[in-house]
Design a protein around this motif. Structure first.
Motif, PDB file in Angstrom:
ATOM      1  N   ARG A   1     -11.000  -2.985   5.749  1.00  0.00           N
ATOM      2  CA  ARG A   1     -12.170  -2.467   5.064  1.00  0.00           C
ATOM      3  C   ARG A   1     -12.440  -3.214   3.768  1.00  0.00           C
ATOM      4  NH1 ARG A   1     -13.636   3.463   6.317  1.00  0.00           N
ATOM      5  NH2 ARG A   1     -12.998   3.473   8.484  1.00  0.00           N
TER       6      ARG A   1
ATOM      7  N   ASN B   1     -11.133  12.320   3.522  1.00  0.00           N
ATOM      8  CA  ASN B   1     -10.818  10.933   3.830  1.00  0.00           C
ATOM      9  C   ASN B   1     -11.293  10.588   5.227  1.00  0.00           C
ATOM     10  OD1 ASN B   1      -8.104  11.960   2.109  1.00  0.00           O
ATOM     11  ND2 ASN B   1      -9.245  10.194   1.395  1.00  0.00           N
TER      12      ASN B   1
ATOM     13  N   GLN C   1     -13.516  -0.151  -4.139  1.00  0.00           N
ATOM     14  CA  GLN C   1     -12.438   0.839  -4.182  1.00  0.00           C
ATOM     15  C   GLN C   1     -11.200   0.231  -4.836  1.00  0.00           C
ATOM     16  OE1 GLN C   1     -10.745   2.629  -0.448  1.00  0.00           O
ATOM     17  NE2 GLN C   1     -12.185   4.228  -0.947  1.00  0.00           N
TER      18      GLN C   1
ATOM     19  N   GLU D   1     -15.111   5.277  -5.964  1.00  0.00           N
ATOM     20  CA  GLU D   1     -13.962   5.925  -6.600  1.00  0.00           C
ATOM     21  C   GLU D   1     -13.636   5.340  -7.967  1.00  0.00           C
ATOM     22  OE1 GLU D   1     -10.559   6.748  -4.277  1.00  0.00           O
ATOM     23  OE2 GLU D   1     -11.689   7.080  -2.444  1.00  0.00           O
TER      24      GLU D   1
ATOM     25  N   HIS E   1     -13.271  11.404  -5.678  1.00  0.00           N
ATOM     26  CA  HIS E   1     -12.470  12.561  -5.284  1.00  0.00           C
ATOM     27  C   HIS E   1     -12.205  13.497  -6.447  1.00  0.00           C
ATOM     28  CE1 HIS E   1     -11.808  11.770  -1.160  1.00  0.00           C
ATOM     29  NE2 HIS E   1     -11.258  10.589  -1.374  1.00  0.00           N
TER      30      HIS E   1
ATOM     31  N   ARG F   1      -0.948   1.303  -1.484  1.00  0.00           N
ATOM     32  CA  ARG F   1      -0.645   1.616  -0.076  1.00  0.00           C
ATOM     33  C   ARG F   1       0.260   0.637   0.642  1.00  0.00           C
ATOM     34  NH1 ARG F   1      -6.710   1.472   0.336  1.00  0.00           N
ATOM     35  NH2 ARG F   1      -7.334   3.218  -0.951  1.00  0.00           N
TER      36      ARG F   1
ATOM     37  N   SER G   1      -9.542   4.469   6.983  1.00  0.00           N
ATOM     38  CA  SER G   1     -10.168   4.556   5.664  1.00  0.00           C
ATOM     39  C   SER G   1      -9.070   4.480   4.608  1.00  0.00           C
ATOM     40  CB  SER G   1     -10.939   5.852   5.525  1.00  0.00           C
ATOM     41  OG  SER G   1     -10.055   6.902   5.199  1.00  0.00           O
ATOM     42  N   GLY G   2      -9.490   4.277   3.368  1.00  0.00           N
ATOM     43  CA  GLY G   2      -8.526   4.146   2.287  1.00  0.00           C
ATOM     44  C   GLY G   2      -7.550   5.314   2.228  1.00  0.00           C
ATOM     45  N   GLY G   3      -8.070   6.502   2.299  1.00  0.00           N
ATOM     46  CA  GLY G   3      -7.223   7.681   2.216  1.00  0.00           C
ATOM     47  C   GLY G   3      -6.287   7.801   3.408  1.00  0.00           C
ATOM     48  N   GLN G   4      -6.804   7.444   4.592  1.00  0.00           N
ATOM     49  CA  GLN G   4      -5.953   7.509   5.789  1.00  0.00           C
ATOM     50  C   GLN G   4      -4.803   6.500   5.691  1.00  0.00           C
ATOM     51  OE1 GLN G   4      -9.087   6.854   8.568  1.00  0.00           O
ATOM     52  NE2 GLN G   4      -9.561   9.025   8.798  1.00  0.00           N
TER      53      GLN G   4
ATOM     54  N   GLU H   1       1.586   7.830  -7.119  1.00  0.00           N
ATOM     55  CA  GLU H   1       0.229   8.370  -7.097  1.00  0.00           C
ATOM     56  C   GLU H   1      -0.239   8.751  -5.697  1.00  0.00           C
ATOM     57  OE1 GLU H   1      -1.717   8.825  -9.743  1.00  0.00           O
ATOM     58  OE2 GLU H   1      -0.694   7.675 -11.278  1.00  0.00           O
TER      59      GLU H   1
ATOM     60  N   LEU I   1      -4.002   9.220  -5.113  1.00  0.00           N
ATOM     61  CA  LEU I   1      -4.985   8.159  -5.275  1.00  0.00           C
ATOM     62  C   LEU I   1      -5.849   8.039  -4.025  1.00  0.00           C
ATOM     63  CD1 LEU I   1      -5.343   6.203  -7.687  1.00  0.00           C
ATOM     64  CD2 LEU I   1      -4.316   4.466  -6.260  1.00  0.00           C
ATOM     65  N   GLY I   2      -7.133   8.293  -4.169  1.00  0.00           N
ATOM     66  CA  GLY I   2      -8.047   8.124  -3.051  1.00  0.00           C
ATOM     67  C   GLY I   2      -7.969   9.213  -1.998  1.00  0.00           C
ATOM     68  N   LEU I   3      -7.249  10.288  -2.289  1.00  0.00           N
ATOM     69  CA  LEU I   3      -7.159  11.352  -1.284  1.00  0.00           C
ATOM     70  C   LEU I   3      -7.998  12.556  -1.695  1.00  0.00           C
ATOM     71  CD1 LEU I   3      -3.428  11.402  -0.175  1.00  0.00           C
ATOM     72  CD2 LEU I   3      -5.407  10.403   0.950  1.00  0.00           C
ATOM     73  N   ALA I   4      -8.548  13.204  -0.693  1.00  0.00           N
ATOM     74  CA  ALA I   4      -9.301  14.425  -0.948  1.00  0.00           C
ATOM     75  C   ALA I   4      -8.349  15.457  -1.551  1.00  0.00           C
ATOM     76  CB  ALA I   4      -9.892  14.950   0.351  1.00  0.00           C
ATOM     77  N   PRO I   5      -8.843  16.296  -2.441  1.00  0.00           N
ATOM     78  CA  PRO I   5      -7.979  17.263  -3.127  1.00  0.00           C
ATOM     79  C   PRO I   5      -7.124  18.092  -2.173  1.00  0.00           C
ATOM     80  CG  PRO I   5     -10.211  17.347  -4.002  1.00  0.00           C
ATOM     81  CD  PRO I   5     -10.236  16.382  -2.874  1.00  0.00           C
ATOM     82  N   MET I   6      -7.733  18.549  -1.078  1.00  0.00           N
ATOM     83  CA  MET I   6      -6.975  19.384  -0.142  1.00  0.00           C
ATOM     84  C   MET I   6      -5.793  18.641   0.451  1.00  0.00           C
ATOM     85  SD  MET I   6      -9.609  21.583   2.123  1.00  0.00           S
ATOM     86  CE  MET I   6      -8.476  22.015   3.431  1.00  0.00           C
TER      87      MET I   6
END
Lengths: 367, 293, 274, 245
Positions: free
Chosen positions: B292, C57, C103, C195, C228, D86, D139-142, D163, D166-171
């Motif tokens: 990406r 995500n 990002q 972000e 986020h 990551r 995706s970045g978070g995944q 961290e 970093l880049g993850l949804a709050p949940m």
């Protein structure tokens, strides 16, 4: 005429533990002061020219001038190659062939059509520009290594083509042209005169190129080389820029080839083999591919190092030992000066100017 | 028709040389990011080694095994000694190092074994076999078979073994690989060793056809580079297929296109590459990077 | 080589245009190897201020940015201030006034911070190759003006002391600010921020929020951000679009969005209470 | 029993000093947070432990001095590290990434890969769904989830996490921190967690160190630090007061 960049601001390792030096001002890094730099170089060049012109044959022989002329023409070609290696982030394994195309263009125009040599040299430049643009077009689709290997093709094809097209190129015997003489009334031998001409061309070409790289175009090339996506996000038309820079680089190589022909007077197919292309790359890396001073150092390396190594061993294996030592020299330079010999010059200069550490300024910026 | 078939088959035969060298080049490129210009001359050294052993009375196959082992060690050693100091440098610096290796190693080979071409007898005898109407020498067929097996083994090694997976990981992201307890330096040396071995198979098994001389691999190297470009440097399968395609294309062109001759035979592969890359910039088998932005 | 000609360079718009959204997305879809990354997304970004895109995500937020800036070609229609972006290359879109950050901050590592920021002005300068080669008065004037503007942007981001530092030597947090300064120098209509607050603390994020609001006002550019940090988003965004599984779940004012049950379930969880 | 001990650790990048004499300890099976602002030295501390930055001072792992060891040797002692940014193998599949994680575990635990993989899939269902996909296509978070999952599968004794939010949804972040807590209890896993968001971290860890300018400026149990408004105000920002807009 070093590469047009503000020197890296990193504290020498020896000062690792020292406290950050205190700030004095928040001035921008100095803008390149073009006027002054240019004046310096012009003056230096004038001195060299004067000295060379006055030097009697007993100090610098015609053969030595011949060698110097080879160095200068190689340096011009390497300077052109640096546009690709150091800035555009791509590679050409075919600059030896472009050099050869320039040499042959001048040779044919002068030998067969009676064109005055300055015009022929200009024609070589234009032919190089054209061939470069055509070769650069695939760069619209290819990047990095792929482009390099496409250019490999012309490096491999040029010598057999030159041999075959004998109606144009004179076949395996090539083309020979008369000596270039100094204008009547000037007290220069032919090699001396060529030396002056070559040196002026080198200075002008490097001046133009470094101006170009210092500003907008240099930033665009750097951006495209580090990330095409990022470059495009800043409106840089990466494809067009790559083609343009390839064409300019090829034109410079062809120009250098034309001057090389004037120096050697005879061009044959085996002067412009793949090995020449490889030598130019080696010269660029040895000197430092982002420096025009480096181009001159690199050219001197590829001209003098292999030749000065002969004569130490029995004749039968001389060529081979020469090759081994050349390879070793190449490796040693790369290991000890990965950014090229020109890096030495820069290091020395940086050491003179004490710089504040990044750390101190980061803290300021953070607060 | 039979003529065409004959030309295709013998093109495939020489294609296997390019395929295995191209695979070796890919292995090194994936591991260390270097386009190894010395890959050909390394194979030449292996061929000379085999010639020395065989001409001193050793059995060909025993010699092959010994030479492969020696080549593995030599390849790994070259990585340790010559490549290690510039590990992680720009591709340009790497390339220059391998060019220096090419220049140096070629001279060393000539110093040890001399300039004169030597002959190595074929281990498959002088017979010939008929394949679907085309006539192939036992040497052609046998060499192709040996290389094919080598390529399959190499592929299986990377695809199915954990060592292969570790090597791929080390090649791709050395920093992360270290955090997963992978000794990256050793993996890179292994990669070079493996590449040298694959190249040595080609060098030795095709030596009876090519003749043993310091320049025996020169044009094969260029075609292998072309093949690797064609296949996409990231794809091992692509490199092999690229090599075979170029072998056939070069053979057909020199037979059917008037005026090509041996001096301009190299036009063909590059014309092929040119066309392919214009249509698929990432190479035949390369993937457009799915990373990406 | 000159930059492609572009539309009016300023981000300012007159009153009649103020009604018109700066960005209008209609029925945008894109599929990657069978995965529907965006699925019929439609929404408007009003001119001026800050609009945010949030979502779990893999919801398609970065993909949306890549479609807007032209890296991916999706199906559907995207208009910048009424002008269709269909068929326009990424650099042409940038020249029309779309700037962005990434990002992972992407800088020219070996160049100075100043040079990095000056890159932002590429589309705002015109002098071609030859003028630069011979140092024509125009090219020198453009360079010095760009320098001054870049210095201003650096000042705004508090980065002026680092103007001469090598980008690679900067700590992570400052790299984002360099990117932001670079985007501003382009005098864009629309800035896409991916972000921008990742990796900075809660408190810093709030300070950053004020910085962003100020920037939007001073530069006249519209900011569209993926983020986020809910605290940041709630503080700065005028409108919020929520994506999940490539679909637009809801779009509206923050107060509306934070109470939406679908958003609570899919994304915010207990964070909504903070 | 002390698993990790740092004494007077100093580290520098390119001549820039990032740690100025770091002292800290982590006991077996304990979950500890490193708190502090950007640039306080959290990442460098983790890197000093995993051997990815050269340090002076002493890093003791289970009583063994590992100062100056190569990263892969430290990893073999049972240190997992989820680095900043990551570090997934983008051209390998998700499955291959996870396999590499599992290969890093101690020999005696090799038999349990299957069950552990199931546990990881439970935690991150998306990784099962995408197991044949290239990691770079996530995706970045995944990818961040993948990096954490990969490190967990190495069954480390000490897990360094940089961290995770970093880049993850709050949940997702909340979920990950909770899961680490569960694993820590089940697997006797010690966790050293670098985190900007003090409130979130203090909700799950046992103890925390507060860093500033490459030094420890405060430490204590999570409960103590939650109560200590002086430390909160000075170093962590008054996050409890985060108000609805």
């Amino acid at each position: 005429m070093t590469a047009a960049r503000t020197p890296a601001v990193v504290e020498p390792p020896a000062e690792r533990d020292s406290e950050p030096t205190v700030s004095t001002s928040h001035a921008l890094p100095p803008a390149p002061r073009v006027g002054l730099r240019t004046a310096w170089w012009t003056a230096a060049l004038a001195v060299v020219l004067l000295l060379a012109a006055l030097a009697p044959a007993s100090v610098i022989s015609d053969f030595q001038f011949f060698q110097l002329n080879r160095v200068i023409t190689f340096a011009i070609a390497i300077g052109g190659l640096n546009l690709l290696l150091g800035w555009a982030g791509t590679i050409s394994a075919g600059h030896g062939a472009l050099f050869g195309i320039g040499a042959y263009t001048t040779a044919i125009l002068v030998a067969d059509h009676g064109v005055p040599w300055p015009l022929a040299v200009l024609a070589s430049l234009l032919v190089g520009l054209l061939v470069g643009a055509l070769l650069g077009l695939p760069a619209l689709r290819l990047g990095g290594m792929n482009l390099g290997l496409i250019t490999l093709a012309i490096a491999l094809l040029l010598p057999p083509l030159l041999t075959r097209l004998d109606w144009l190129t004179g076949g395996p015997f090539g083309k020979t042209t008369p000596r270039v003489e100094a204008p009547p009334g000037l007290p220069f031998s032919s090699p001396q005169w060529l030396f002056l001409v070559n040196l002026v061309v080198l200075a002008v070409v490097f001046w133009l190129l470094s101006n170009m790289l210092r500003g907008r175009m240099g930033r665009a090339l750097d951006a495209a080389a580090s990330s095409r996506v990022m470059a495009a996000a800043h409106a840089v038309p990466t494809n067009r820029i790559t083609v343009a820079v390839f064409a300019i680089s090829a034109a410079v190589a062809a120009l250098a080839g034309a001057l090389f022909h004037l120096t050697t007077r005879t061009s044959t197919p085996d002067s412009f083999t793949f090995l020449l292309s490889i030598s130019l790359i080696a010269g660029a890396v040895v000197g430092g591919s982002r420096s025009f001073v480096g181009a001159i150092i690199g050219a001197a390396f590829v001209v003098f190092v292999p030749e000065s190594l002969g004569g130490f061993v029995e004749p039968a294996a001389a060529g081979q030992w020469q090759q081994v030592v050349y390879a070793a020299a190449l490796l040693l330079v790369i290991y000890f000066f990965p950014r090229g010999l020109a890096g030495l010059v820069r290091q020395a200069r940086n050491r003179l100017v004490r710089r504040r550490s990044i750390h101190a300024r980061s803290q300021e910026a953070q607060s | 028709m039979t003529e065409l078939w004959q030309q295709i088959l013998s093109g495939l035969g020489t294609g296997f040389i390019y395929a295995s060298l191209a695979l070796a080049i890919c292995l090194v490129f994936q591991g260390t990011g270097a386009v190894n210009f010395a890959q050909g001359v390394m194979a030449t050294a292996s061929a000379y080694l085999a010639w020395s052993l065989v001409s001193n009375g050793m059995d060909f196959w025993l010699a092959l095994v010994l030479v492969l082992a020696a080549s593995f060690v030599l390849g790994a050693l070259i990585e340790r000694v010559f490549i290690r100091p510039v590990e992680g440098s720009s591709p340009l610096v790497m390339l220059t190092v391998t060019v220096a290796l090419l220049i140096g190693l070629q001279a060393v080979v000539a110093l040890i074994w001399g300039d004169d071409p030597q002959q190595l007898g074929s281990p498959f005898g002088g017979g010939s076999v008929e394949v679907l109407g085309a006539r192939l020498t036992a040497q052609q067929l046998g060499a192709a078979a040996v290389v094919l097996v080598t390529l399959l083994l190499a592929g299986a090694f990377f695809r199915f073994t954990t060592l292969g997976l570790r090597m791929r990981a080390a090649a791709q992201n050395p920093a992360s690989a270290r955090l997963l307890s992978i000794d990256v330096g050793r993996m890179l040396a292994l990669g070079w060793g493996l590449a040298a071995t694959v190249g040595a198979v080609a060098g030795v098994i095709f030596a009876p056809t090519l003749g043993v001389s310091p320049a025996m691999m020169d044009s094969s190297l260029l075609l292998a580079l072309a093949a690797a470009t064609l296949g996409g440097f990231e794809s091992r399968v692509g490199a092999v297929v690229g090599g075979l395609v170029l072998g056939v294309a070069a053979n057909l062109a020199s037979r059917y296109i008037p005026g090509i001759g041996s001096d301009l035979q190299l036009v063909v592969p590059f014309a092929v590459i040119f066309l392919v890359l214009l249509l698929r910039p990432q190479g035949l088998f390369g993937r457009a990077s799915s990373v990406r932005a | 080589m000159t930059a492609p000609p572009s539309a009016a360079p300023t981000g300012r718009t007159d009153d009649s245009a103020r009604q018109r959204p700066v960005l209008s997305i209609r029925d945008l879809s894109i599929t990657f190897s069978g995965l529907r990354a965006l699925d019929g997304v439609s929404f408007d970004v009003p001119t001026g201020g800050v609009t945010a895109v949030i979502g779990p995500n893999g919801a398609g937020k970065t993909t949306l940015f890549n479609c807007i800036s032209g890296i991916y070609r999706g199906e559907g229609e995207i208009e910048l201030a009424g002008e269709s972006l269909a068929g326009k290359s990424p650099h042409a879109r940038a020249a029309l006034g779309i700037a962005r950050t990434f990002q992972t901050p992407t800088l020219i590592e070996d160049d100075t911070v100043l040079a990095n920021v000056m890159l932002g002005g590429f589309s705002r300068t015109r002098a071609g190759l030859l003028p630069h080669m011979v140092l024509s008065p125009r090219s020198r004037r453009e360079e010095s003006e760009l320098r001054d503007r870049s210095a201003e942007a650096l000042e705004l981001m508090g980065l002026l002391p680092l103007a001469g530092a090598r980008a690679a030597d900067l700590p992570h947090g400052l790299r984002r600010r360099v990117e932001l300064a670079r985007a501003l120098v382009a005098q864009p209509r629309l800035v896409l921020l991916d972000e921008p607050a990742a990796g900075i603390s809660h408190t810093e994020a709030l300070e950053f929020a004020d910085l962003l609001t100020g920037l939007a006002e001073r530069s006249g550019a519209t900011l569209l951000l993926v983020e986020h940090s809910v605290a940041l988003v709630m503080r700065v965004a005028r409108r919020i679009a929520v994506l999940d599984f490539g679909k637009l779940v809801v779009e509206g004012e923050p107060s509306l969005v934070r109470r939406d049950p679908r958003v609570l379930a899919a994304y915010l969880g207990d964070e909504a209470e903070s | 029993m002390t698993l990790l001990q740092l004494t007077g650790v100093r580290a520098a990048y390119d001549g820039v000093q990032a740690l100025h004499g770091m002292d800290l300890a982590v006991t077996e099976g304990e979950m500890v947070a490193l708190l502090g602002a950007n640039g306080a030295g959290k990442t460098t501390t983790l890197r000093a432990v995993s051997g990815t930055v050269s340090v002076e001072g002493a890093v003791l792992l289970d009583g063994q001095d590992v100062t100056g060891w190569a990263a892969h040797r430290v990893a073999r002692l049972g240190v997992g590290h989820v680095p900043e940014g990551r570090g997934t193998f983008v051209d390998l599949t998700v499955e291959e990434n996870l396999t590499l994680g599992a290969l890093a575990r101690a020999k005696r635990l090799r038999g349990q890969v299957k069950e552990d993989l199931a546990a990881v899939h439970e935690l991150f269902p998306i990784l099962r769904e995408f197991s044949r996909r290239q990691a770079g296509a996530l995706s970045g978070g995944q990818q961040q989830m993948l990096a954490i999952a990969r490190a967990i599968l190495g069954r480390p004794r000490l897990l360094l996490v940089d961290e995770p939010s970093l880049g993850l949804a709050p949940m997702v972040t909340t979920e990950i921190l909770r899961s680490l807590r569960v694993l820590q209890a089940e697997w006797q896993l010690a966790v050293l967690l670098a985190e900007q968001n003090a409130r979130r971290a203090l909700a799950v860890v046992d103890r925390a160190y507060v860093l500033e300018s490459g030094r420890v400026v405060a430490s204590g149990s999570a409960a103590e630090l939650r109560e200590n408004t002086a430390v909160q105000d000075a170093y962590l920002g008054a996050e409890q007061t985060g108000r609805p807009a």
